[in-house]
Scaffold this motif. Structure first.
Motif, mmCIF file in Angstrom:
data_model
loop_
_atom_site.group_PDB
_atom_site.id
_atom_site.type_symbol
_atom_site.label_atom_id
_atom_site.label_comp_id
_atom_site.label_asym_id
_atom_site.label_seq_id
_atom_site.Cartn_x
_atom_site.Cartn_y
_atom_site.Cartn_z
ATOM 1 N N THR A 1 -10.893 150.331 -44.052
ATOM 2 C CA THR A 1 -9.706 150.016 -44.848
ATOM 3 C C THR A 1 -8.927 151.304 -45.082
ATOM 4 O O THR A 1 -9.477 152.299 -45.568
ATOM 5 C CB THR A 1 -10.095 149.381 -46.189
ATOM 6 N N GLU A 2 -7.657 151.275 -44.694
ATOM 7 C CA GLU A 2 -6.766 152.427 -44.848
ATOM 8 C C GLU A 2 -5.699 152.090 -45.882
ATOM 9 O O GLU A 2 -5.093 151.018 -45.847
ATOM 10 C CB GLU A 2 -6.099 152.760 -43.513
ATOM 11 N N VAL B 1 -5.792 143.116 -37.821
ATOM 12 C CA VAL B 1 -6.865 144.094 -37.971
ATOM 13 C C VAL B 1 -6.687 145.079 -36.824
ATOM 14 O O VAL B 1 -6.770 144.696 -35.663
ATOM 15 C CB VAL B 1 -8.255 143.427 -37.914
ATOM 16 N N ASN C 1 -6.555 146.713 -42.788
ATOM 17 C CA ASN C 1 -7.921 146.797 -42.275
ATOM 18 C C ASN C 1 -7.907 147.253 -40.820
ATOM 19 O O ASN C 1 -7.009 146.904 -40.048
ATOM 20 C CB ASN C 1 -8.622 145.443 -42.391
ATOM 21 N N SER D 1 -12.090 141.112 -46.554
ATOM 22 C CA SER D 1 -12.324 141.997 -47.702
ATOM 23 C C SER D 1 -13.607 142.783 -47.522
ATOM 24 O O SER D 1 -14.518 142.368 -46.800
ATOM 25 C CB SER D 1 -12.392 141.172 -48.995
ATOM 26 N N ASN D 2 -13.666 143.935 -48.177
ATOM 27 C CA ASN D 2 -14.846 144.796 -48.219
ATOM 28 C C ASN D 2 -14.798 145.554 -49.545
ATOM 29 O O ASN D 2 -13.843 145.386 -50.325
ATOM 30 C CB ASN D 2 -14.888 145.729 -46.999
ATOM 31 N N CYS E 1 -18.683 142.859 -45.225
ATOM 32 C CA CYS E 1 -17.351 142.251 -45.296
ATOM 33 C C CYS E 1 -17.459 140.760 -45.591
ATOM 34 O O CYS E 1 -18.434 140.109 -45.222
ATOM 35 C CB CYS E 1 -16.594 142.473 -43.991
ATOM 36 N N TYR F 1 -2.750 148.102 -48.352
ATOM 37 C CA TYR F 1 -3.795 148.579 -47.440
ATOM 38 C C TYR F 1 -3.690 147.809 -46.128
ATOM 39 O O TYR F 1 -3.030 146.773 -46.054
ATOM 40 C CB TYR F 1 -5.197 148.370 -48.034
ATOM 41 N N THR G 1 -9.477 156.537 -44.501
ATOM 42 C CA THR G 1 -10.037 155.228 -44.163
ATOM 43 C C THR G 1 -11.519 155.196 -44.516
ATOM 44 O O THR G 1 -12.273 156.100 -44.178
ATOM 45 C CB THR G 1 -9.858 154.946 -42.661
ATOM 46 N N VAL H 1 -11.417 147.254 -50.234
ATOM 47 C CA VAL H 1 -10.336 146.304 -50.539
ATOM 48 C C VAL H 1 -10.467 145.805 -51.971
ATOM 49 O O VAL H 1 -9.466 145.697 -52.707
ATOM 50 C CB VAL H 1 -10.373 145.122 -49.547
#
Length: 393
Positions: free
Chosen positions: A104-105, A68, A87, A127-128, A119, A85, A111, A131
């Motif tokens: 998240t990019e 991350v 995070n 995850s979010n 999350c 992706y 992002t 994602v």
């Protein structure tokens, strides 16, 4: 990086895990000689996260921890394309505290940021909502539709070539070497192009070849600088370059590049051990110095207390005290005053001087005292009369 950000991350991760009925084990790891707080390892029941708050440690995409990344940590476009992706984490100031947000990019997407409460930890990892959308779009097959003859008709070579032209240009803009190479192969394999389109393809391929060569030279120079920095003992330069090569040149390394990166990591680990040894020595010296200072201060305080106790004893019993005992106490006072005179009051110093003078006076030998001369007694009148009688006068 804020000097206390790793502590805020630990607190937020602990609270987040607790709110979900689980526990998080937090560790401030220091891989590759990185400073304390650069990396925060979070171990949950089934997953492990590694939070990179700065560039000191390069993300390991195939390791046991899911990286991350902090907002300042770079990621190459090849990794974004391969992983779909990544995070990220940022800490926003709110009053005197800091609030954690997860972003998240994805490739060619901005992002998206979410609060930690939005999350979850899944089998895939952190995850979010962003994602979930990315995974769903990658995993769901397109809906089936009735195929007509027109639908079966493939775009002509000119159209396909121009689509590939745009893809290769976009990849070059973001420095995606893997994508440029892949699209170049697709252009080379394209069939059915007319003469004009083929000429354009040849031009684009030539430009891509030149660009790839420049990227290879830049990559070679970067690894060469990394090797020189490690050989020259430059810790800061080595740390920065190693993070950079791991971020933008993590794939398809040659044996030489792999050895260079490994040697740089080993050098940083050794430098960290030396720094820790030096720090321990300095701490030991500082502790010894502080202990000596405390001992000196205690001895001075003890000496001052003895001076004041002795002065009180002399004031109470000095007149009746034996001369030898009084002299011993005054001698002790004089010795202590020489050591801690700066801790005594003017009155106490004057009392010590007065007692010294008094003892000296009392010790003067008898020969120095004034001598009273003895005179023969004058004859009494009776004696004179007796003498006159005896002489017949």
């Amino acid at each position: 990086m804020n000097s206390a950000d790793h502590l805020y991350v630990k607190s937020a991760a602990t609270a987040w895990a607790s709110s979900r009925g689980t526990r998080a084990a937090i560790d401030f790891a220091q891989p590759d000689g990185s400073p304390m707080g650069s990396v925060v390892d979070i171990r949950l029941v089934h997953k492990k996260l590694r939070v990179h708050l700065d560039r000191s440690v390069a993300p390991q995409w195939d390791g046991e921890h899911e990286p991350v990344l902090g907002v300042s940590v770079p990621v190459d476009q090849d990794t974004l394309i391969k992983r779909w992706y990544v995070n990220r984490i940022r800490l926003d100031s709110e009053g005197t505290s800091r609030r954690v947000r997860i972003g998240t990019e994805a490739f060619a997407r901005p992002t998206e940021w979410f609060s930690l409460d939005e999350c979850e930890m899944t089998e895939r990892g952190l995850s979010n909502p962003a994602v979930e959308r990315i995974v769903q779009s990658r995993s769901t097959p397109p809906p089936s539709i009735r195929v007509t003859l027109r639908d079966r008709k493939q775009p002509d070579a000119r159209t396909r070539a121009h689509v590939l032209f745009r893809r290769i240009e976009e990849a070059r803009l973001v420095g995606a070497v893997v994508v440029v190479t892949r699209v170049s192969h697709a252009l080379e394999a394209l069939e059915g192009a007319d003469q004009e389109t083929q000429a354009q393809i040849n031009t684009v391929l030539e430009d891509a070849t030149v660009w790839l060569q420049k990227q290879a030279v830049a990559r070679q120079e970067m690894f060469s600088r990394l090797s020189d920095a490690a050989a020259g003992g430059d810790v800061q330069e080595t740390r920065g370059l190693l993070a950079h090569v791991n971020a933008i040149a993590a794939h398809d390394r040659t044996d030489t590049e792999t050895q260079t990166a490994a040697a740089a990591a080993a050098f940083l680990a050794g430098a960290l051990r030396e720094q820790e040894k030096t720090a321990r020595r300095l701490n030991a010296a500082a502790e010894a110095k502080e202990e000596a200072r405390r001992r000196t201060a205690w001895e001075k305080a003890n000496a001052v207390a003895r001076v004041r106790t002795t002065l009180r004893t002399l004031r109470r019993n000095g007149r009746t005290m034996l001369g030898t005992e009084k002299g011993r106490k005054v001698a002790m006072l004089a010795d202590l005053a020489d050591k801690v005179g700066d801790q005594l009051t003017r009155s106490e110093i004057n009392q010590i001087k007065a007692w010294k003078a008094r003892v000296q006076r009392e010790r003067k030998p008898a020969t120095e005292l004034p001598v009273r001369r003895n005179h023969a007694p004058e004859p009494s009148p009776k004696s004179d009369r007796n003498r006159n009688t005896d002489t017949g006068q």
